[in-house]
Design a protein around this motif. Structure first.
Motif, PDB file in Angstrom:
ATOM      1  N   CYS A 449       0.843  -1.198   0.000  1.00 33.26           N
ATOM      2  CA  CYS A 449       0.000   0.000   0.000  1.00 33.26           C
ATOM      3  C   CYS A 449       0.881   1.251   0.000  1.00 33.26           C
ATOM      4  CB  CYS A 449      -0.881  -0.015   1.244  1.00 33.26           C
ATOM      5  SG  CYS A 449      -1.936   1.422   1.385  1.00 33.26           S
ATOM      6  N   HIS A 451       0.220   4.019   1.204  1.00 35.43           N
ATOM      7  CA  HIS A 451       0.025   4.850   2.397  1.00 35.43           C
ATOM      8  C   HIS A 451       1.127   4.594   3.413  1.00 35.43           C
ATOM      9  CE1 HIS A 451      -2.115   5.575   6.390  1.00 35.43           C
ATOM     10  NE2 HIS A 451      -1.764   6.745   5.930  1.00 35.43           N
ATOM     11  N   VAL A 452       1.212   3.341   3.897  1.00 31.90           N
ATOM     12  CA  VAL A 452       2.325   3.023   4.793  1.00 31.90           C
ATOM     13  C   VAL A 452       3.016   1.777   4.219  1.00 31.90           C
ATOM     14  CG1 VAL A 452       3.122   2.749   7.155  1.00 31.90           C
ATOM     15  CG2 VAL A 452       1.065   4.020   6.738  1.00 31.90           C
ATOM     16  N   TRP A 453       2.594   0.604   4.571  1.00 33.20           N
ATOM     17  CA  TRP A 453       3.282  -0.546   3.991  1.00 33.20           C
ATOM     18  C   TRP A 453       2.473  -1.820   3.998  1.00 33.20           C
ATOM     19  CZ3 TRP A 453       3.168  -3.932   7.938  1.00 33.20           C
ATOM     20  CH2 TRP A 453       3.163  -3.403   9.224  1.00 33.20           C
ATOM     21  N   CYS A 454       1.235  -1.773   4.370  1.00 29.78           N
ATOM     22  CA  CYS A 454       0.446  -3.006   4.467  1.00 29.78           C
ATOM     23  C   CYS A 454       0.228  -3.635   3.087  1.00 29.78           C
ATOM     24  CB  CYS A 454      -0.899  -2.704   5.115  1.00 29.78           C
ATOM     25  SG  CYS A 454      -0.733  -2.266   6.847  1.00 29.78           S
ATOM     26  N   CYS A 467      -6.901  -2.084   1.055  1.00 27.43           N
ATOM     27  CA  CYS A 467      -5.883  -2.206   2.102  1.00 27.43           C
ATOM     28  C   CYS A 467      -6.572  -2.398   3.462  1.00 27.43           C
ATOM     29  CB  CYS A 467      -4.987  -0.969   2.154  1.00 27.43           C
ATOM     30  SG  CYS A 467      -3.742  -1.170   3.436  1.00 27.43           S
ATOM     31  N   CYS A 469      -5.376  -2.172   6.415  1.00 26.85           N
ATOM     32  CA  CYS A 469      -4.894  -1.418   7.589  1.00 26.85           C
ATOM     33  C   CYS A 469      -5.703  -0.151   7.863  1.00 26.85           C
ATOM     34  CB  CYS A 469      -3.417  -1.100   7.427  1.00 26.85           C
ATOM     35  SG  CYS A 469      -2.431  -2.572   7.757  1.00 26.85           S
ATOM     36  N   HIS A 470      -5.817   0.731   6.863  1.00 22.90           N
ATOM     37  CA  HIS A 470      -6.545   1.979   7.111  1.00 22.90           C
ATOM     38  C   HIS A 470      -7.591   2.267   6.040  1.00 22.90           C
ATOM     39  CE1 HIS A 470      -2.328   2.329   8.652  1.00 22.90           C
ATOM     40  NE2 HIS A 470      -3.040   2.310   9.762  1.00 22.90           N
ATOM     41  N   GLY A 471      -7.786   1.282   5.126  1.00 15.91           N
ATOM     42  CA  GLY A 471      -8.948   1.386   4.232  1.00 15.91           C
ATOM     43  C   GLY A 471      -8.729   2.028   2.877  1.00 15.91           C
ATOM     44  N   SER A 472      -7.466   2.200   2.431  1.00 14.60           N
ATOM     45  CA  SER A 472      -7.277   2.717   1.072  1.00 14.60           C
ATOM     46  C   SER A 472      -7.763   1.697   0.053  1.00 14.60           C
ATOM     47  CB  SER A 472      -5.788   2.982   0.808  1.00 14.60           C
ATOM     48  OG  SER A 472      -5.328   4.000   1.649  1.00 14.60           O
ATOM     49  N   PRO A 484      -6.859   6.739   3.032  1.00 14.04           N
ATOM     50  CA  PRO A 484      -5.876   7.803   3.176  1.00 14.04           C
ATOM     51  C   PRO A 484      -4.786   7.844   2.098  1.00 14.04           C
ATOM     52  CG  PRO A 484      -5.380   6.038   4.714  1.00 14.04           C
ATOM     53  CD  PRO A 484      -6.694   5.697   4.083  1.00 14.04           C
TER      54      PRO A 484
HETATM   55  S1  FES Z   1      -1.224   1.135   4.979  1.00  8.69           S
HETATM   56 FE1  FES Z   1      -2.791   0.946   3.514  1.00  8.69          FE
HETATM   57  S2  FES Z   1      -4.230   2.363   4.134  1.00  8.69           S
HETATM   58 FE2  FES Z   1      -2.651   2.633   5.537  1.00  8.69          FE
END
Ligand code: FES
Ligand SMILES: Cc1cc2nc3c(=O)[nH]c(=O)nc-3n(C[C@H](O)[C@H](O)[C@H](O)COP(=O)(O)OP(=O)(O)OC[C@H]3O[C@@H](n4cnc5c(N)ncnc54)[C@H](O)[C@@H]3O)c2cc1C
Length: 500
Positions: A449, A451-454, A467, A469-472, A484
């Protein structure tokens, strides 16, 4: 149910930005509308057309009922905050009614009762505790009924809540957008924002098309926040929810809202038509990225509906969307703790419509160091120690995602993917996200992802990468669809999986 057209022509505007609102859903347009009433000049930016995010997928129950239950909220926070929360939800519904009237927005706004009945296996004490909690916080419009008015089902004793509501969200947003334009606001669809940075007393908004817009204040109404600390995102968990519409005979079901007490709960409302009505039913939620079985979930929803509402007619629409569940049962609406000219609206839960309208009432009051009685209740910086357990369990997704990247359920080769399928393919130390389109062409992007790394997961119903983790969400070529994330998934140079 054809959707109304919203104002959508890109507008060039040379005036210096006073207030930039990022996101043209219920939250962004509500904030923009209210800020204009306070004399601000507002520019709204959206990555896509106005009203194309989760507000386009909502079932639009307008509830002063709390879907996480007021007795749970009181246990986590306290009675005084529960009173404020109730007051804010009532005010939000009233405000929609008032604006619809004042701006002549024909959005099918209707007051109706809401019925909360026991889900299968749940015990009556849930309803009793909720009744007591409502009475404590001054929610007088709650009462007992012998059963909910569902034709084919004896729900047993249930709660009836007066003065709830429903409306057509896109008709409302269309009217709101028109009112904003009439009052001098600027709508700039197809303008994706990559970064929001405060420097001194101004905020720089950097767009994907290379512009930098300087503003006095910026509101991130992007559903999930695209700026600020990661800890805010860690206080919410993304859940996919499913909805479907059935044709039903006109007048065969009472015009009301219906919910059971399950976690995840079922939610039902009526959409009256001229010759027939539609029953809109939702539920079957799961944590984003943790299931890819939409057909089975729609089957379950259909079975559940027929058991409770009898022989409904044809299914006319099926869809899904995402809600962000805050760990302590209220949205995060207010000032960024690190930047006094940046504001957030997020953590919508299943009540994002009223949450967005609350943002419209709260955020403009906070400009220039202002205050509001709801500030602490919704403060994005708040920490609820009693919600630590939920915080830890929701954030185990990030750990799971790392384990998965190192050795999770991966395909050995992309050759096994049929047209229309997607999956994660191991390639040396890399994991590639591969989608094979209907013509057989593979679309390869990094599975990390942006956004961060998931690790992203394929969603075969929406044909996108989600994703957990935070819904992207990302389209099959990796372009960001949902915050995000702002950047696309990295492209893959070749089959070796090196990302560029
Ligand atoms: S790591 Fe994917 S939305 Fe935050
Ligand atoms: C199936 C379903 C049923 C629901 N039912 C209910 C209900 O009954 N009652 C209720 O109250 N709530 C309900 N909800 C929740 C509610 O619909 C949402 O919480 C609410 O619509 C969110 O509004 P929003 O304005 O915050 O986000 P959105 O409507 O998603 O708007 C955010 C906007 O930001 C834009 N954006 C994102 N990133 C960027 C970027 N980088 N640059 C520029 N623009 C960007 C997006 O394009 C989008 O248009 C439901 C949700 C779903 C999915």
């Amino acid at each position: 149910m054809p959707l109304p057209k919203l104002p959508g022509t890109p507008v060039e505007d040379s005036r210096p930005a006073d207030l930039v609102v990022i996101g043209g859903g219920i939250a962004g347009l509500s904030v923009a509308y209210e800020a204009i009433q306070k004399g601000r000049h507002v520019t709204i930016l959206d990555r896509g057309p106005i009203a194309s995010g989760m507000t386009a997928r909502t079932t639009a129950h307008l509830m002063s009922v709390l879907d996480d239950r007021y007795y749970e909220f009181i246990a986590l926070r306290d009675e005084a905050q529960a009173q404020l929360l109730y007051e804010s939800l009532v005010t939000a519904i009233d405000r929609i009614e008032e604006i619809a009237g004042r701006e002549s927005i024909e959005c099918d706004f209707q007051r109706c009762d809401g019925y909360l009945f026991l889900g299968e296996g749940d015990t009556p004490d849930i309803l009793e505790k909720e009744f007591d909690a409502c009475r404590k916080i001054g929610f007088d419009g709650v009462d007992w009924e012998a059963r909910a008015p569902m034709p084919a089902f004896d729900s047993a004793r249930c709660l009836r809540f007066a003065r709830q509501g429903r409306f057509h969200p896109l008709k409302y947003l269309q009217g709101l957008a028109r009112a904003i334009l009439t009052k001098g606001g600027v709508l700039r669809p197809y303008t994706a924002v990559d970064e929001v940075i405060q420097d001194g007393a101004t905020v720089a908004v950097k767009t994907r098309n290379g512009q930098t817009i300087m503003a006095r204040d910026v509101v991130c109404a992007t559903n999930a926040p695209i700026a600020g600390r990661l800890t805010l995102q860690a206080k919410m968990a993304p859940y996919r929810t499913y909805a479907m519409a059935f044709e039903i005979a006109k007048g065969s079901v009472e015009d009301a809202l219906y919910w059971d007490t399950l976690d995840a709960y079922h939610y039902v409302r009526l959409r009256p038509g001229d010759e027939r009505d539609w029953l809109i039913v939702g539920g079957e939620d799961h944590k984003t990225g943790e299931a890819d079985d939409a057909p089975a979930r729609f089957d379950n929803l259909e079975r559940w509906t027929k058991q409770r509402f009898g022989q409904v007619g044809a299914v006319t629409h099926t869809w899904s969307g995402q809600v962000l569940e805050p760990v302590d049962f209220a949205g995060y609406v207010g000032r960024d703790p690190d930047n006094d000219h940046i504001y957030f609206v997020t953590g919508d839960s299943g009540q994002g419509i009223t949450n967005g309208v609350v943002a419209g009432l709260l955020i403009p009051a906070l400009f220039d160091g202002g205050d509001h009685p709801w500030r602490a209740l919704y403060d994005p910086a708040r920490v609820s120690l009693k919600a630590t357990g939920t915080f830890l369990s929701e954030n185990s997704t990030a750990v799971k995602s790392l384990v998965e990247h190192l050795g999770g359920p991966l395909l050995d080769t992309e050759e096994s993917l049929q047209p229309g399928q997607g999956g994660l393919v191991r390639d040396g130390v890399n994991v590639i996200a591969v989608y094979r389109d209907e013509a057989g062409t593979p679309h390869r992007v990094s599975s990390k992802c942006s956004h961060v790394w998931c690790t992203v997961h394929f969603n075969s119903f929406e044909r996108c990468w989600d994703c957990p983790c935070h819904g992207s969400h990302f389209d099959i070529d990796g372009n960001a669809l949902n915050a995000p994330a702002t950047a696309p998934l990295a492209s893959i140079d070749d089959k070796s999986g090196r990302s560029s």
